[in-house]
Design a protein around this motif. Structure first.
Motif, PDB file in Angstrom:
ATOM      1  N   GLN A   1       2.215   1.871  -3.535  1.00 11.79           N
ATOM      2  CA  GLN A   1       1.225   2.085  -4.199  1.00 11.79           C
ATOM      3  C   GLN A   1       0.925   3.571  -4.217  1.00 11.79           C
ATOM      4  O   GLN A   1       0.431   4.267  -4.984  1.00 11.79           O
TER       5      GLN A   1
ATOM      6  N   LYS B   1       0.976  -1.429  -0.060  1.00  8.30           N
ATOM      7  CA  LYS B   1      -0.100  -0.065   0.139  1.00  8.30           C
ATOM      8  C   LYS B   1       0.845   1.210   0.012  1.00  8.30           C
ATOM      9  O   LYS B   1       0.442   2.230  -0.600  1.00  8.30           O
TER      10      LYS B   1
ATOM     11  N   LEU C   1      -6.857   6.703  -4.620  1.00 10.95           N
ATOM     12  CA  LEU C   1      -6.574   5.493  -4.006  1.00 10.95           C
ATOM     13  C   LEU C   1      -7.914   5.460  -2.757  1.00 10.95           C
ATOM     14  O   LEU C   1      -7.927   4.365  -2.166  1.00 10.95           O
TER      15      LEU C   1
ATOM     16  N   ASN D   1       5.151  -5.372  -9.349  1.00 13.23           N
ATOM     17  CA  ASN D   1       4.037  -5.398 -10.537  1.00 13.23           C
ATOM     18  C   ASN D   1       4.324  -6.417 -11.598  1.00 13.23           C
ATOM     19  O   ASN D   1       3.585  -7.093 -12.098  1.00 13.23           O
TER      20      ASN D   1
ATOM     21  N   ILE E   1       7.864  -0.693  -6.917  1.00 12.05           N
ATOM     22  CA  ILE E   1       6.845  -1.111  -7.442  1.00 12.05           C
ATOM     23  C   ILE E   1       6.635  -1.715  -8.844  1.00 12.05           C
ATOM     24  O   ILE E   1       5.865  -2.643  -8.958  1.00 12.05           O
TER      25      ILE E   1
END
Length: 329
Positions: free
Chosen positions: A10, A7, A28, A75, A71
């Motif tokens: 992100q 989180k 978000l 991903n 990130i």
């Protein structure tokens, strides 16, 4: 940073993409205060600021870009896992984010079609922009790789050539210089030139080629970001232009444009497929990269006059170019 969470990463990615805490919080679905707390906790653990405040919004610092790399890697690993599971189930799918400079749009769809004949379930997202836009998409991990004429030199990349990219000088068929042989740059000094916008690769090559020669700009109040606009202006007799041979092949073949025979032209460049050196490609992207490097040349438009037709595929690679100094420039 043992307590680093997905989180938090992100949150960094959203702020980097949108430029403000408020817009990132809305995306978000959290409060601005909660988002700020996530970012602040990360900065305290890292001991470094993740964003700089600029007139155009929040921009990642070097530490912020390291977080973006993390990130992106996570991903990619998750996407790769999904793709491999799909492959194990017989789906053979996956996703590819491809960016192309605007001059490459004249052959990129044909390359995609050729690849998808053997990979029909792969989803491809195509983004077209000028050189600067495409470099920024690479820098920010918005795409997997790109097709361009000059790879960036200010961050680490890997690149492979897949074919020649000639740049030519075009004019209307009834131009006084049409059909003349052995023109020099000095002969062009009184001509009206139509040029691409600042930041385009073609504009840079034009400025290098005409360095030291005083030129006149066409009396047309545009700095066009479109090859199509420039071609139409040349056909209308408003001036001459230096453009990619691949962007004008159809018009030259049909007689709507002519190539001027000027010493030093055509200018030989190469087409590259480029990715960030730290970009981990999933199975679909990796397969498309290999396809471009090996088969991309055969989709390049034929240019009347046979420029470079007999030259072998270049196939040169650039590995992890990090800066102009390190690149030997």
């Amino acid at each position: 940073m043992r307590n680093l969470s997905l989180k938090q990463l992100q949150a960094v990615a959203a702020v980097a993409r949108l430029g403000t805490m408020t817009r990132a919080a809305q995306e978000l679905n959290v409060t601005s205060a909660a988002l700020y707390a996530r970012i602040r906790q990360l900065e305290e653990e890292a001991g470094l600021l993740l964003f700089d405040r600029t007139p155009t919004g929040l921009k990642p610092t070097d530490a912020g870009r390291e977080m973006l790399w993390a990130i992106n890697s996570i991903n990619t690993v998750l996407e790769t896992c999904t793709d491999r599971l799909r492959t194990l189930k017989g789906g053979g799918g996956g996703r590819v984010g491809l960016g192309v400079v605007s001059t490459a749009k004249y052959f990129a769809p044909q390359v995609i079609a050729g690849f998808m004949e053997s990979h029909p379930k792969v989803e491809i997202s195509l983004t077209v922009g000028n050189r600067q836009d495409t470099i920024e998409a690479l820098r920010n991990y918005d795409i997997d790789f790109a097709i361009m004429g000059r790879p960036p030199r200010d961050f680490a990349i890997e690149a492979e050539t897949f074919g020649p990219h000639p740049l030519v000088l075009i004019a209307a068929p009834d131009h006084p210089m049409a059909g003349r042989r052995g023109l020099t740059r000095a002969d062009l000094a009184e001509e009206s030139f139509l040029v691409r916008e600042e930041g385009s690769g073609t504009r840079s090559v034009f400025e290098e080629f005409m360095s030291g020669v005083m030129i006149r700009r066409a009396k047309l109040g545009i700095d066009s970001g479109s090859n199509e606009t420039l071609k139409q202006a040349v056909m209308a007799g408003l001036g001459i232009a230096l453009l990619s041979g691949h962007s004008v092949a159809a018009e030259v073949a049909s007689g709507r444009l002519v190539l001027l025979d000027v010493e030093g032209l055509p200018i030989r460049r190469d087409w590259y497929v480029v990715r960030r050196a730290d970009k981990v490609l999933g199975p679909a992207s990796d397969a498309f990269w290999d396809y471009l490097a090996q088969e991309g040349r055969r989709f390049l438009p034929s240019i009347p006059g046979g420029f470079f037709a007999d030259e072998p595929a270049a196939g040169r690679s650039l590995k992890a170019i990090r800066s102009p100094a390190e690149a030997g420039e």
